[in-house]
Design an enzyme around this catalytic site. Structure first.
Site: not given
Ligand code: NVA
Length: 250
Positions: A200, A160, A65, A68, A38, A228
């Site tokens: 998210c 987002d 991502h 996600q 990450r 997740r």
């Protein structure tokens, strides 16, 4: 799942500073079975992947991502039964999350509509790739600049933050540009009555989404968050043990 996780804190020692990323990769591959990275710059991930002989998972970069998106489409499949044929709308910045949603939606046969302010549309390479994949799977990728039109008849509306990591200095400039793209009850009313709201997280409440929507009955944001865990466990199993071990855990 019986594994051991080692956390490498990049806030104390940013990757690539003391040692090249390629050398870090050549060290890590001797010690671990998989690297979950990450980070900020997407190049960090591609460089690590190019130099490590173990799988490298993108757990967030400034360009994509994907983990996600796996969790998100799992939530859609749980809610609607299947993602294929759904009309999925993303409203806001054409960012990392948007990119991965387009690519994943295209893979799963979901029609993806993206509404961004002019100048904030998703990367053209991602759009082209998503459209190529969508053509194979019988779905469509549409880019609009009108959030109302994009929300019309949607089964899911996703947003987002308008200021992603590393862009904090653009907050003041971006706020008024993104205000018309806020997901509020008026925008949700354009979608189908059974539509879900998705994010998210972390959310900037009452900026890109109102409290009424994120806390309302259509919101599935915490199902996404829960997934997740499940989606990434499945991904690790797949990468480490192949399908045979995935079946074992079913
Ligand atoms: N677009 C956001 C996603 C955070 C999970 C960011 O990059 O900051």
């Amino acid at each position: 799942m019986g594994g051991n996780a080692i956390f490498v804190d990049q806030t104390n020692q940013p990757l690539g500073e003391r040692e090249t990323i390629a050398d870090v990769a050549r060290n890590l591959e001797r010690w671990v079975d998989v690297i979950v990275l990450r980070t900020y710059a997407h190049d960090t991930i591609t460089e690590m992947a190019a130099n490590a002989r173990v799988p490298v998972v993108n757990a967030l970069s400034d360009f994509e991502h994907p983990c996600q998106a796996l969790a998100d489409f799992m939530a859609l499949e749980e809610h609607f039964g299947a993602a294929a044929g759904l009309n999925f709308t993303y409203v806001g910045d054409g960012n990392n999350v948007c990119h991965s949603l387009m690519l994943t939606g295209a893979q799963l046969g979901t029609n993806v509509t993206v509404a961004t302010p002019r100048g904030y549309s998703p990367d053209i390479e991602i759009v082209t790739k998503a459209r190529e994949i969508a053509a194979v799977n019988g779905c469509e990728i549409r880019l609009l600049q009108d959030p109302q039109a994009a929300a019309e008849g949607a089964d899911a509306i996703y947003t987002d933050v308008c200021v992603s990591m590393g862009l904090e200095h653009e907050s003041t400039k971006r706020a008024p540009i993104f205000r018309p793209f806020q997901v509020n009850e008026a925008l949700m009313s354009k979608a189908t009555p059974t539509a879900v709201f998705m994010h998210c997280l972390p959310a900037r409440r009452n900026e890109e989404v109102t409290d009424a929507v994120i806390d309302g009955p259509q919101s599935i944001v915490f199902d996404q968050a829960e997934n997740r865990l499940h989606a990434q466990k499945a991904l690790l199993l797949l990468l480490l043990g192949g399908l045979a071990s995935v079946e074992k855990f079913q």
